[in-house]
Design a protein around this motif. Structure first.
Motif, PDB file in Angstrom:
ATOM      1  N   ARG A 756      40.779  59.906  44.050  1.00 48.42           N
ATOM      2  CA  ARG A 756      40.788  59.193  45.411  1.00 48.42           C
ATOM      3  C   ARG A 756      40.551  60.598  46.341  1.00 48.42           C
ATOM      4  NH1 ARG A 756      41.150  54.262  46.477  1.00 48.42           N
ATOM      5  NH2 ARG A 756      41.690  52.639  44.981  1.00 48.42           N
ATOM      6  N   LYS A 757      41.265  61.621  46.093  1.00 50.32           N
ATOM      7  CA  LYS A 757      41.419  62.689  46.938  1.00 50.32           C
ATOM      8  C   LYS A 757      40.056  63.389  47.030  1.00 50.32           C
ATOM      9  CE  LYS A 757      44.079  66.923  47.471  1.00 50.32           C
ATOM     10  NZ  LYS A 757      45.042  67.999  46.935  1.00 50.32           N
ATOM     11  N   PHE A 760      37.660  61.148  49.025  1.00 46.84           N
ATOM     12  CA  PHE A 760      38.172  61.222  50.438  1.00 46.84           C
ATOM     13  C   PHE A 760      37.793  62.464  51.098  1.00 46.84           C
ATOM     14  CE2 PHE A 760      41.374  62.113  53.751  1.00 46.84           C
ATOM     15  CZ  PHE A 760      41.295  60.938  54.552  1.00 46.84           C
ATOM     16  N   SER A 763      33.931  62.448  51.927  1.00 47.45           N
ATOM     17  CA  SER A 763      33.624  61.552  53.086  1.00 47.45           C
ATOM     18  C   SER A 763      34.275  62.061  54.368  1.00 47.45           C
ATOM     19  CB  SER A 763      34.422  60.222  52.714  1.00 47.45           C
ATOM     20  OG  SER A 763      34.009  59.313  53.912  1.00 47.45           O
ATOM     21  N   SER A 764      35.397  62.699  54.099  1.00 48.86           N
ATOM     22  CA  SER A 764      36.096  63.268  55.495  1.00 48.86           C
ATOM     23  C   SER A 764      35.301  64.404  56.052  1.00 48.86           C
ATOM     24  CB  SER A 764      37.631  63.596  55.095  1.00 48.86           C
ATOM     25  OG  SER A 764      38.305  62.605  54.674  1.00 48.86           O
ATOM     26  N   LEU A 813      36.018  56.211  57.081  1.00 51.05           N
ATOM     27  CA  LEU A 813      36.817  56.536  55.801  1.00 51.05           C
ATOM     28  C   LEU A 813      37.420  55.208  55.164  1.00 51.05           C
ATOM     29  CD1 LEU A 813      39.265  59.424  57.252  1.00 51.05           C
ATOM     30  CD2 LEU A 813      37.216  59.546  55.695  1.00 51.05           C
ATOM     31  N   THR A 816      34.472  54.328  53.045  1.00 46.92           N
ATOM     32  CA  THR A 816      34.657  55.149  51.729  1.00 46.92           C
ATOM     33  C   THR A 816      35.757  54.485  50.869  1.00 46.92           C
ATOM     34  OG1 THR A 816      34.223  57.247  52.979  1.00 46.92           O
ATOM     35  CG2 THR A 816      35.039  57.341  51.018  1.00 46.92           C
ATOM     36  N   TRP A 817      36.689  53.930  51.327  1.00 48.20           N
ATOM     37  CA  TRP A 817      37.704  53.534  50.356  1.00 48.20           C
ATOM     38  C   TRP A 817      37.267  52.133  49.815  1.00 48.20           C
ATOM     39  CZ3 TRP A 817      40.890  49.043  50.463  1.00 48.20           C
ATOM     40  CH2 TRP A 817      41.796  49.021  49.784  1.00 48.20           C
TER      41      TRP A 817
END
Length: 835
Positions: A756-757, A760, A763-764, A813, A816-817
């Motif tokens: 996930r990191k 994330f 995407s961030s 975000l 993305t999740w």
């Protein structure tokens, strides 16, 4: 191989791709369909309401009284056709200590020739006949509200007393008018003899000539070849009244075009990914003997069918948004407009689907030639992409053509596309730098390094996300930034006057200035106004523009309006602070007739551009029967939002001084109580002088601007939705392609949190940069539009910039999740099982 069954099997076998393609493209088509529905509805409403808007089929108007000879020619030309005569002018309506600027319309007993003006209380007579018997008024409800008056009371108008006979309940001639100074008051034309009509008075003949208006217009224009007499059909009058809606439709069209561009980029990316997954399958078909043209034809037909299917969700979404758009337009426009999706609104969509879709996807269709049996054993993707670059030019050409067609303006489309091109160049350079430096970054832990590694490798996906989010962010930021710039320009208290006065007669100027001086006030920016018309430019007759019936750009329409009307001339020794010379030489001092030189003229630069005037041109004017000459020696830029008396044409001092004229002037900033007191004083002692409360006028204009912005936000939101849907699609496809790599990380010990990191961080980084670039791009876009269209007004709304950026980043975000939540939960055992 049977063509249609094969095509159906392909769509059915890849139904997820087909569904996603249809939905993303449908978002872009929905915005385009919404704008086309607005245009078609306005055109339909004009066809139905144009006669009621004019209250006749034809109008003949002058900015001065008709002479006896002119009236004789007109009446002879009209023959047996019914007609009505009217006079319109601005004046102050007052009661007690209050006054209000109104448009007075003095009408004869035949008015209106067509349609009905409904009043409270109701009268069975025509409004002209009802007002003909005694000095009475019929007024707009807002006038009664502003003055605290009611039906039956007396109001002061141009030094006379008139009883309010009724209030207007429905006036069809005011439809489509988004903004007008003051309200409207009707009086009998016989009462005009007791009134003083100012220099802004318009004298008109209204004629009933159903089916004959165009021929009659040509006949009358032949009798009056100069541009002084304005002859308009009901259709032309309706188009003029709906001009604000037309311009808003143009801008909405450009915004919808951006939404279509974003959805097209997303659809192209989806189709590219779809072809990559089918590369081996297509190579096998070719090995089995299926020809390349057949494969390309099948692929083109498939994309056209999917695009046509996208019309279904586009229609559903547009139908849902139409009532909302209609309500938004109703907030600022008095138009009786019922938005719908008529059949003609779908014609541009069919054209885009049948022709536009293959053009947009042409690079991908041409890549099919590289999917040969040999491609099963080696990679040729890079070579294929390099060879397909020029195939993008047809789609770019189509986009340029659409930008012109939706805006109907070379200038607007050029400015819009020029700024957009600069933005895209900036995006391209930033992406190149981004992907170049990413692999060189060594900061952060292994999760950061792997996130940067994936972004550097997946350039196409990163570019698609970056472009769609940047443009969506730009559109959403653009509207509040434009509104902020205009508010900053219009609400500047140190520059704007408090009151704007016009129709000050030459003989009363001294008395007016003396009365104001007694009260401690002085007129500023006093400027003479001389009505004239241009007879010739360089001895070539300056003739009116006749309607050809062909497609006309906004520039053509503006040129015709400027050419087909009289001009206001003025003179002064120097320039005001709102003016600056951009080319040519300045002039000062009095004109000396003995010098043998022609008087010098300064022309406003956009006016010169519209009429094709240039420095050195000699203009000949008619000033109420007297001809004068002058030579253009410079061009000026004028900041019209200064609310100072400004003119398109300025003569050298000493030429027009003896001509019949009136004056316009300003009064500087005043407290509200003093401002109202002065308005009442002027309405009593100088009833012919019209006074505009600048601050209330600006407030009303800005309120209308804020209400119009809602419609623009609706289309910008649609474009942003297209961008976010592209983001979700790209993330879903990339996650699917990277499933094996992520599962391998799990086998090597990475946790669900670690995966996930990585996602994330990716995407961030890309979303944050895209949103920030879109916000900065909106500032550059605003500055460009302000410079070219709004006289350089520019200001920044920091709060809106930060708040919207944070909101967009949060939504990105969240998408993305949602797109990746199922992927990171897959157990490592799936890799071992070969899943």
């Amino acid at each position: 191989m049977k063509f249609w069954p094969f095509l159906w099997r392909e769509i059915h076998a890849h139904y997820r791709f087909a569904l996603l393609f249809v939905l993303i493209l449908g978002l872009g088509l929905a915005g385009f369909l919404l704008v086309e529905g607005l245009r078609a509805s306005v055109a339909t409403s004009l066809e139905k309401q144009s006669r009621a808007l004019l209250s006749a089929d034809l109008s003949l108007s002058l900015r001065r009284p008709f002479t006896a000879a002119e009236e004789e020619k007109i009446v002879a030309a009209l023959g047996h056709r019914p007609y009505s005569r009217s006079v319109e002018f601005f004046s102050m309506l007052s009661k007690g200590g209050k006054s209000f600027l109104v448009l007075v319309k003095a009408v004869d007993p035949n008015y209106p020739l067509f349609g009905t003006l409904a009043t409270d209380p109701v009268t069975e007579e025509k409004i002209g006949a009802a007002l003909a018997t005694e000095p009475t008024l019929t007024v707009s409800p807002e006038i009664l509200e502003q003055l605290g008056a009611s039906v039956g009371e007396e109001l002061g108008l141009a030094g006379q007393k008139f009883r309010v006979a009724s209030a207007i309940r429905d006036d069809p001639t005011q439809s489509f008018r988004a903004f007008a100074l003051g309200g409207r008051a009707y009086v009998g034309r016989d009462a005009l003899e007791a009134l003083e009509a100012g220099s802004t008075a318009t004298y008109s003949y209204l004629v009933l000539a159903p089916g004959e208006e165009d021929a009659l217009k040509q006949k009358i224009e032949a009798l009056f070849p100069g541009a002084e007499l304005r002859v308009s059909t009901a259709r032309e009058a309706g188009e003029s009244a709906a001009r604000a809606l037309a311009y808003m439709g143009d801008f909405l069209g450009l915004v919808s075009l951006v939404a279509l561009l974003l959805s097209s980029l997303g659809a192209a990316y989806l189709y590219r990914s779809y072809l990559e997954r089918r590369k081996n399958e297509i190579a096998i078909y070719r090995a089995l003997g299926v020809s390349l043209p057949m494969i390309q034809f099948q692929a083109a037909v498939q994309t056209i069918l999917l695009a046509l299917l996208a019309i279904l969700p586009a229609t559903a979404l547009a139908a849902l948004l139409l009532p909302l758009l209609e309500r938004m337009i109703g907030l600022w426009s008095q138009v009786d407009l019922q938005l719908a999706l008529p059949a003609r609104a779908f014609l541009p969509l069919l054209f885009l689907c049948v022709l536009g879709t293959p053009l947009v996807l042409l690079p991908e269709l041409l890549v099919l030639r590289h999917f040969t049996p040999l491609a099963l054993f080696r990679e040729q993707e890079r070579e294929a992409r390099r060879r397909s670059f020029w195939a993008q030019l047809p789609a770019l050409t189509l986009f340029l053509l659409l930008a012109f067609l939706v805006s109907r303006s070379f200038r607007t489309a050029g400015i819009f596309l020029g700024l957009l091109a600069l933005l895209l160049v900036g995006l391209f350079l930033l992406l190149r730098a981004f992907t170049y430096f990413l692999p060189k970054i060594r900061a952060g832990g292994w999760a950061v390094q792997h996130a940067l590694f994936f972004l550097a490798r997946k350039k196409r996906a990163a570019a698609t996300v970056f472009l769609t989010l940047s443009l969506g962010s730009l559109l959403l930021h653009l509207l509040p930034q434009l509104e902020t710039s205009l508010r900053a320009e219009l609400e500047a208290p140190t520059r704007l006057p408090s009151l704007f006065l016009f129709d000050i007669q030459d003989e009363q100027r001294a008395a007016l200035e003396s009365e104001l001086q007694k009260r401690g006030h002085a007129l500023t920016s006093v400027a003479p106004l001389v009505r004239a018309r241009i007879l010739a430019v360089n001895d070539k007759a300056f003739e009116r523009v006749t309607e050809s019936g062909a497609f006309a750009t906004r520039e053509d329409e503006q040129d015709a309006r400027f050419r087909n009307r009289g001009v206001n001339l003025s003179y002064r020794e120097g320039l005001q602070e709102s003016e600056s010379i951009i080319r040519g030489e300045a002039f000062s001092g009095l004109w000396n007739e003995a010098s043998g030189e022609l008087p010098k003229i300064s022309v406003e630069t956009r006016f010169a551009e519209r009429l094709g005037l240039k420095i050195g041109d000699v203009l000949r004017f008619d000033l109420q029967g007297v001809e004068i000459l002058g030579r253009i020696v410079n061009e000026r830029r004028v900041r019209w939002t200064s609310f100072q008396p400004n003119f398109f044409l300025l003569f050298q001092d000493g030429v027009l001084n003896a001509a019949p004229k009136t004056f316009i002037a300003n009064l500087p900033a005043l407290p509200s109580e003093e401002k109202q007191l002065l308005q009442t004083l002027l309405a009593k002692d100088f009833p012919n002088v019209s006074v505009i409360d600048v601050s209330s006028t600006i407030t009303r204009a800005l309120d209308i601007l804020a209400q119009m912005r809602l419609a623009l936000v609706l289309l910008a939101g649609l474009a942003l939705a297209a961008g976010l849907s592209v983001l979700g699609s790209v993330l879903t496809l990339e996650a699917r392609d990277r499933a094996q790599a992520l599962l391998l990380y799990r086998v090597l010990g990475a946790s669900e949190k670690d995966l996930r990191k990585i996602l994330f961080l990716e995407s961030s980084l890309i979303s944050g940069l895209a949103v920030a670039f879109g916000a900065l791009g909106s500032l550059a876009f605003t500055y460009g539009l302000s410079y070219f269209l709004f006289d350089g007004a520019f200001a920044i709304n920091i709060f809106s910039l930060v708040a919207l950026s944070a909101l967009l980043l949060g939504i990105s975000l969240a998408v993305t999740w949602i797109a990746s939540r199922g992927l990171v939960k897959r157990p490592p055992l799936e890799l071992v099982r070969g899943s």
